[in-house]
Structure formats: structure tokens, C-alpha cells
Design a protein around this motif. Sequence first.
Motif, short mmCIF file in Angstrom:
data_model
loop_
_atom_site.label_atom_id
_atom_site.label_comp_id
_atom_site.label_asym_id
_atom_site.label_seq_id
_atom_site.Cartn_x
_atom_site.Cartn_y
_atom_site.Cartn_z
N GLN A 171 40.38 25.49 45.63
CA GLN A 171 39.92 26.57 44.77
C GLN A 171 39.14 25.94 43.63
O GLN A 171 39.50 24.86 43.16
CB GLN A 171 41.10 27.36 44.22
N SER A 172 38.15 26.65 43.17
CA SER A 172 37.34 26.06 42.11
C SER A 172 38.10 26.03 40.79
O SER A 172 38.69 25.02 40.44
CB SER A 172 36.00 26.78 41.98
N ASP A 173 38.14 27.10 40.07
CA ASP A 173 38.74 27.11 38.74
C ASP A 173 40.05 27.90 38.78
O ASP A 173 40.03 29.11 38.92
CB ASP A 173 37.76 27.74 37.75
N THR A 174 41.15 27.20 38.65
CA THR A 174 42.45 27.88 38.69
C THR A 174 43.07 28.02 37.30
O THR A 174 44.20 28.46 37.18
CB THR A 174 43.44 27.10 39.59
N ASN A 188 40.97 28.99 34.04
CA ASN A 188 40.36 30.08 33.28
C ASN A 188 40.69 31.43 33.90
O ASN A 188 40.67 31.59 35.12
CB ASN A 188 38.84 29.89 33.19
#
Length: 172
Positions: free
Chosen positions: A89-92, A94
Amino acid sequence: MTPPGEPPRASPPGWGPYACPCCKLLTLEARGQFQICAECSWEDDGQDDPNADEVWGGPNGADSLTDARRRYTMPEQTPRAVADNGRIQSDTINGTYEASQRVLDDLQSVGVSCDDVVRVLEDEGIAKFTASGNELFEQLDAELQAKRPADWRAGHRPARPEGNQRLPGPHW
């Protein structure tokens, strides 16, 4: 060691050992002299933290210092296992504040104090680290004592020269 855009500066031989810029162990007799680290196999071309993400080519090929550090600290099987079984997953971070705060509030509501948990983990971690360090120091002291001559172990030390000066030779 070397600012970006400048040619690498060498550290003088004989003043080492120097820390390898990749694994950080004291394995180099000089810096920037293209010595190969016996621990991680990085060939020291003078690249250092300010330009660690750059690929300089040369002896380390297509690897940046950052790539080499990652490979040194991550077992080879890990990227393969992630590629085979992982979900990236990219951004967990924000956008999860509210959900995270609810979890902390729920824990607090059932009597779990995060401050207490952190305090206990810190205290136990420090105690275990200290115990492990003391055990290591005791083992090193026992090995050192075993290697000293018998008169040293009996408490008899060679007398210092007149005036309580240091004995000649290197002093570490």
C-alpha cells in the motif's frame, strides 16, 4: 564525507580503522581508497551520506549507497516474499488519525493506559539491555583475565617508570 558534486577525498591510511559507509563497521584502513569491505563487500569510492541516493557507477556498478545499505540490512528472501505474498500500500499513515485515535480511546476506556504500556516497555527494554551488556562485559573481562600473565591475575602489576610516566608505546 564528500559533499555532492565534489571529487571524493581520501582519508589517510594508518589513521584507521575507518567505518565502512555501508555497514558502518570499522573494516577500512582508509576512506576513499577503493578498499572492499570484508563485511558487506561495498567498495569504498568516497561516497557518503550527503549523496547516498546517487548512483556513481564505477566499482559499485548500478548501486547507490542507499541500495547497498538496504541489501545489507534486509535478508535476500524478504523482497521475494513480499513480491510473492505481500500487498503493498502506498500511504498508510496520512488520513488515519481519527481511526487511530478511536483505537487509543477504546483501549483507554477498558483501562489500558498507553502511557503505562510505553513506560513498562521502556523499563523492561532498558533492564534487558543493561543485563545483556553486563553479561557481555563480564564475559569479556573473564577472557581478558584468562589471557593476562599469572602475576597480573594475582594483583601484581609492573611498576611504572620513575615519575609515574606512561610506558613507551601506543596508548589506546
